[in-house]
Every structure is written in C-alpha cells, then in structure tokens.
Design an enzyme around this catalytic site. Sequence first.
Site, PDB file in Angstrom:
ATOM      1  N   LYS A  42     -10.924  -4.910  -4.638  1.00  0.00           N
ATOM      2  CA  LYS A  42     -11.985  -3.985  -4.652  1.00  0.00           C
ATOM      3  C   LYS A  42     -11.271  -2.466  -5.133  1.00  0.00           C
ATOM      4  CE  LYS A  42     -13.211  -4.338  -0.001  1.00  0.00           C
ATOM      5  NZ  LYS A  42     -12.091  -4.014   0.901  1.00  0.00           N
TER       6      LYS A  42
ATOM      7  N   LYS B 120      -3.779 -10.555  -6.928  1.00  0.00           N
ATOM      8  CA  LYS B 120      -5.154 -11.036  -6.138  1.00  0.00           C
ATOM      9  C   LYS B 120      -6.416  -9.896  -6.685  1.00  0.00           C
ATOM     10  CE  LYS B 120      -6.043  -8.516  -2.446  1.00  0.00           C
ATOM     11  NZ  LYS B 120      -6.294  -7.964  -0.920  1.00  0.00           N
TER      12      LYS B 120
ATOM     13  N   LYS C 120       0.750  -1.191  -0.152  1.00  0.00           N
ATOM     14  CA  LYS C 120       0.016   0.195  -0.094  1.00  0.00           C
ATOM     15  C   LYS C 120       0.857   1.248   0.094  1.00  0.00           C
ATOM     16  CE  LYS C 120      -4.320  -1.447   1.527  1.00  0.00           C
ATOM     17  NZ  LYS C 120      -5.604  -1.086   2.686  1.00  0.00           N
TER      18      LYS C 120
HETATM   19  P1  TYM Z   1     -10.527  -6.555   3.066  1.00  0.00           P
HETATM   20  O1  TYM Z   1     -11.687  -5.370   3.298  1.00  0.00           O
HETATM   21  O2  TYM Z   1      -9.356  -6.070   2.227  1.00  0.00           O
HETATM   22  O3  TYM Z   1     -11.217  -7.800   2.656  1.00  0.00           O
HETATM   23  C1  TYM Z   1     -12.226  -8.335   3.203  1.00  0.00           C
HETATM   24  C2  TYM Z   1     -12.134 -10.001   3.514  1.00  0.00           C
HETATM   25  O4  TYM Z   1     -11.898 -10.255   2.056  1.00  0.00           O
HETATM   26  C3  TYM Z   1     -10.746 -11.357   1.856  1.00  0.00           C
HETATM   27  N1  TYM Z   1     -10.350 -11.006   0.534  1.00  0.00           N
HETATM   28  C4  TYM Z   1     -10.057 -11.877  -0.436  1.00  0.00           C
HETATM   29  N2  TYM Z   1     -10.285 -13.408  -0.117  1.00  0.00           N
HETATM   30  C5  TYM Z   1      -9.804 -14.054  -1.243  1.00  0.00           C
HETATM   31  N3  TYM Z   1      -9.540 -13.532  -2.547  1.00  0.00           N
HETATM   32  C6  TYM Z   1      -9.339 -12.203  -2.691  1.00  0.00           C
HETATM   33  N4  TYM Z   1      -9.141 -11.868  -3.905  1.00  0.00           N
HETATM   34  C7  TYM Z   1      -9.619 -11.379  -1.721  1.00  0.00           C
HETATM   35  N5  TYM Z   1      -9.621 -10.127  -1.440  1.00  0.00           N
HETATM   36  C8  TYM Z   1     -10.254  -9.834  -0.218  1.00  0.00           C
HETATM   37  C9  TYM Z   1      -9.735 -10.798   2.694  1.00  0.00           C
HETATM   38  O5  TYM Z   1      -8.815 -11.590   3.078  1.00  0.00           O
HETATM   39  C10 TYM Z   1     -10.489 -10.444   4.150  1.00  0.00           C
HETATM   40  O6  TYM Z   1     -10.903 -11.423   4.903  1.00  0.00           O
HETATM   41  N6  TYM Z   1      -7.754  -5.937   7.017  1.00  0.00           N
HETATM   42  C11 TYM Z   1      -9.059  -6.729   6.731  1.00  0.00           C
HETATM   43  C12 TYM Z   1     -10.134  -6.187   7.465  1.00  0.00           C
HETATM   44  C13 TYM Z   1     -10.045  -6.285   8.958  1.00  0.00           C
HETATM   45  C14 TYM Z   1     -10.267  -7.471   9.550  1.00  0.00           C
HETATM   46  C15 TYM Z   1     -10.090  -7.155  10.981  1.00  0.00           C
HETATM   47  C16 TYM Z   1     -10.118  -8.801   9.222  1.00  0.00           C
HETATM   48  C17 TYM Z   1      -9.907  -5.169   9.643  1.00  0.00           C
HETATM   49  N7  TYM Z   1     -10.165  -5.709  11.073  1.00  0.00           N
HETATM   50  C18 TYM Z   1     -10.060  -8.125  11.961  1.00  0.00           C
HETATM   51  C19 TYM Z   1     -10.332  -9.770  10.512  1.00  0.00           C
HETATM   52  C20 TYM Z   1     -10.176  -9.359  11.377  1.00  0.00           C
HETATM   53  C21 TYM Z   1      -8.938  -6.243   5.170  1.00  0.00           C
HETATM   54  O7  TYM Z   1      -8.638  -5.192   4.600  1.00  0.00           O
HETATM   55  O8  TYM Z   1     -10.017  -6.891   4.581  1.00  0.00           O
END
Ligand code: TYM
Length: 333
Positions: A200, A197, A115
Amino acid sequence: MFNGQKVSFSGIQPSGNLTIGNYLGALKNFSSYSEQYKCFYCVVDSHAITVRQVPAELRRRTYETLALYMAAGLDPEKNTLYVQSHVHEHAELAWILNCFTMFGELSRMTQFKDKSAKHADNINAGLFTYPVLMASDILLYQTDVVPVGVDQKQHVELCRDIAERVNQIYPDMFTIPEPIISTTGRKIMSLADPMKKMSKSDENTNAVVYILDDKDTIIRKFKRAVTDSDMEIRYAEGKDGINNLINIYACFTGKSNEEIEREFAGKGYGDFKMAVGEVCADALAPVQARFNEILDDKTALEVQMKKGAEEASYVARRTLSKLQKKLGFVQVR
Ligand code: TYM
C-alpha cells in the site's frame, strides 16, 4: 481461549489505501473464523506512526479500514472490531514485553531492515520495537490463530518466542499463537515488478490494485501488468508476472492452477489479463458498495469503534493484570 472458544486475532495498518494484497492475504480470510472462533480484528494505528503520517489521512484511513472490515463481511455483533489506540493495554503490555525481547532478535527482522533502508532519515525506536507491539496485540487476547500474509510470518514467530520465554518464567501465562497463511493469497506481487510484494505504500499506483479502485482502473492496471516474452499461461519458475496473475485469479475464483491453465490454453496474455481484471472487479464491487454505505454513517462507525474497544479492553485488562501480578507489580483497587 475465550469462553471455551479458540481465538483469532489480526490487524491491518491504516498507513495507506488497502490493496488486493491486504484483501487476499488477510482481510478476505478473517470472516472464515467468525463462526468457530472468538475473533478480534484491530485497526493498528499505533503501528502506523512508526512511519510519518499526515494526521488527517491517518484519521480518514482509520475509519475507512474499520468500514472495510465490515464491508468484507465481518459482522460487528459476532467479531470484536476496534482501533488499537483505543485500548491502552496494547502499549502497556508492549513495554513489559520489550523487557523480554532481545536486541539481536529485533535486529534480524527483515521488515525492520527494509523499512529502515526506505526511511533512512527516520529509523526510530518504534520502528525497531514494532514486532513487540505486534506480539502484545496478539498475546493480550490469548490468541490461538493469526491469519496473515507471509510477510508477517517472521513477526508471528518472534511473538511465539517471546511468549515461550515469558511462559518459562511464569508458566501458563500466554497461549502460543499459530500463524495461518493462505496458500494462494500468501504473497500478492506488484504488477509492475512481480519480484516485489504489492504494497500500500508503493509510490507507483499502477503497480497496486486498491480494494476501492473502480472497474475501469482495475482492468487498466491488469492490462499493463508486467509479464514475460513467453506466450503460455502456465504456472512455472521464472514466470513471476504470470504466476502472480494466476494466483490472483485463483484467489477470486477458487480454481486450481491446472484448471486455470486449461481454461486459458491457446489464449493470449491479453485475454488472460482482461479475465483477471474482470473477476477482481466483480468480486470487489459488492465490498465497495457495502463500504460506501457503512462509511456514509460516521456516527454509527464511532459507536462500533467504542463498543469494540470496550469488549477488547475487558479481555486485555484481564491478561495484563495477570502478568503484572506475576511480575510483582503492586495492585491497588
Ligand atoms: P499490513 O498492514 O502491512 O498488512 C495487513 C495484512 O495484509 C497482508 N499483506 C499481504 N498479503 C499478501 N500479499 C501482499 N502483497 C500483502 N501485503 C500485505 C499482511 O501480511 C497482513 O496480514 N504488522 C502488520 C499489522 C499487525 C498485525 C498485528 C497483524 C499489527 N499487529 C497482529 C497480525 C497480528 C502489518 O503491517 O500488516
């Protein structure tokens, strides 16, 4: 543990329209814990502002993400669904945990490196301490399991290290959480570049299938997916585009790779891409229908947000004040 039940916690950032990566890697799996676990699922708006957001869009997506939680099958009566900034204990615990996290540990986080390369003009301290806020999310609820995609594994591991460090000084303070990563949905790749990957925040919207895309759009995107010059639908090294499509098909149908290879033996990539598009669109259609109904009633959504935040605060306050006491903070009532 919460009232004798194990705890599941996870979060999704409202930083863009949710993709089938978010769905297959995380959201779709959340409801499988609802019966046996006490579940807390959070819309992590505070994490989202580590990258500049347009306020009106952040607001809209916060409602939409909560509505998608419900549309994906999370019953707000059984699961605590809420918005992170509504529970101030997240930010408070994050400060304390900052004092138990090392600069070197945070410097090694691959998401921070990625990032900060992408947002070189805004490498803010929040981006750096992002995993500490995430550890605070998880540890506040004495979480046992964290269902996430594989890209979040490193963050959950850091959370475990922080919890263990605190527990060494203040025994039994935190439950040590376990990341739960699904096999097929662990990392859905971009349709334009299957080495990357699906994200979004990708600027190329053809590389990404959004949960709310209509059927025609979904099929068109899969038809254009980058594959290889081979002709066989087979899961194999070097066939990243096809492997990704097989994974997506497997997630939506529950079929094994071998079954899929057999089903498409002798068929061309065009047929296969069409089939992947069809199963994806058909699986998302009921989620989209429920989403539209739920989003239609903003007031009811706000009632849910408030109820979720009250439930979450109750648990979060207990954990935070337990740690504050151990640290020597004076508590006056
Ligand atoms: P975020 O918002 O990027 O993504 C949310 C969830 O989706 C999963 N994910 C994917 N899984 C498979 N293939 C992909 N291409 C893909 N893109 C995203 C992510 O692994 C995630 O599970 N830091 C986290 C949010 C967060 C969080 C937490 C998660 C904040 N606090 C506490 C778990 C526990 C994040 O940026 O997710």
